[in-house]
Design an enzyme around this catalytic site. Structure first.
Site: not given
Length: 209
Positions: A10, A151
Site C-alpha cells: 500500500h 502490507h
C-alpha cells in the site's frame, strides 16, 4: 505462463511517515500515499488482470481501488491479507518499544516466528494466513495475472515462504510503500520471483528513504 501475481504494498500513511507501528490499526493513505498509488496505477493500466485483491485495511483498499480504476474491475477484499497484528505495540515507534519492552523486543527480533507481542499474533500465524490467501488466488487463476495489494509484513512472509527462506530473517526483505513485486506460479511449489520491491514508477521524493 502460470498465475502471475503482482504484489503491491500500500501507499504511505502518516504513521509510515512517523515510523509508527501500524499492524492492524486502520490508518488511511496520506496525500503522498494517494499520489504513490496513482503512479503505480499508471504503470499497470495497460496490463490485463483477471482479478484485483486487497487486505481489508483501508490503506490497502484505497491503493487497490486506485489501481483498479483504469481496469473497471471491483476489488475483492481478503482479510487474511492483513498486516501482522502487533497488539500493544501498535501506534508506537521502535524507539518507544525498545524502551518499554526491552527484553521482548530482543526476543521478537531474534525469533518473530514464535514470539507473541501482547495482544498480537506471531509471525508464524501471519505466514499461515497470508500463504493460505495466495494459494487460494492462484488456484482460482492458474493461467492469468492478478494484483494483490497488501502490507510489508504480509508480502515478506509470502515471498520468504515461496523462496524457502528462514522467516525469522524476514525483516531483511525491504518493502517500500507502493512498491511492486511479481511472482509467477506454475504451481505452488514452483513459484519464481520475477521482480522485488521495484519503485521505478515513483519519482524522486516519493520513495521512502
Amino acid at each position: 505462463m502460470g498465475c502471475r501475481v503482482f504484489l503491491v504494498r500500500h501507499g504511505e500513511t502518516v504513521w509510515n511517515k512517523d515510523s509508527r507501528i501500524q499492524g492492524q490499526t486502520d490508518i488511511p493513505l496520506s496525500e503522498k500515499g494517494v499520489e504513490q498509488a496513482r503512479a503505480l496505477s499508471k504503470r499497470l493500466e495497460r496490463l490485463n488482470f483477471a482479478g484485483i485483491f486487497s487486505s481489508n485495511l483501508s490503506r490497502a483498499r484505497e491503493t487497490a481501488a486506485i489501481i483498479a480504476g483504469p481496469h473497471n474491475r471491483p476489488v475483492e477484499v481478503i482479510p487474511d491479507l492483513q498486516e501482522l497484528n502487533f497488539g500493544d505495540w501498535e501506534g508506537m515507534t521502535m524507539e518507544e518499544i525498545r524502551k518499554e519492552y526491552a527484553s521482548l523486543t530482543r526476543a521478537w527480533w531474534s525469533n518473530p516466528l514464535t514470539t507473541r507481542i501482547p495482544g498480537g499474533e506471531t509471525l508464524a500465524e501471519l505466514a499461515e494466513r497470508s500463504v493460505r490467501a495466495i494459494r487460494s488466488i492462484i488456484e482460482r487463476y492458474p493461467e492469468q495475472q492478478v494484483v494483490v495489494v497488501a502490507h510489508g509484513g504480509t508480502i515478506r512472509s509470502i515471498v520468504g515462504t515461496v523462496l524457502g527462506l528462514d522467516l525469522n530473517q524476514y525483516w531483511r526483505l525491504r518493502q517500500d510503500n507502493a512498491s511492486l513485486s511479481i511472482i509467477e506460479f506454475y504451481n505452488w511449489d514452483k513459484g519464481i520471483l520475477m521482480l522485488y520491491n521495484d519503485c521505478s514508477h515513483l519519482s524522486e521524493g516519493f520513495i521512502c528513504q
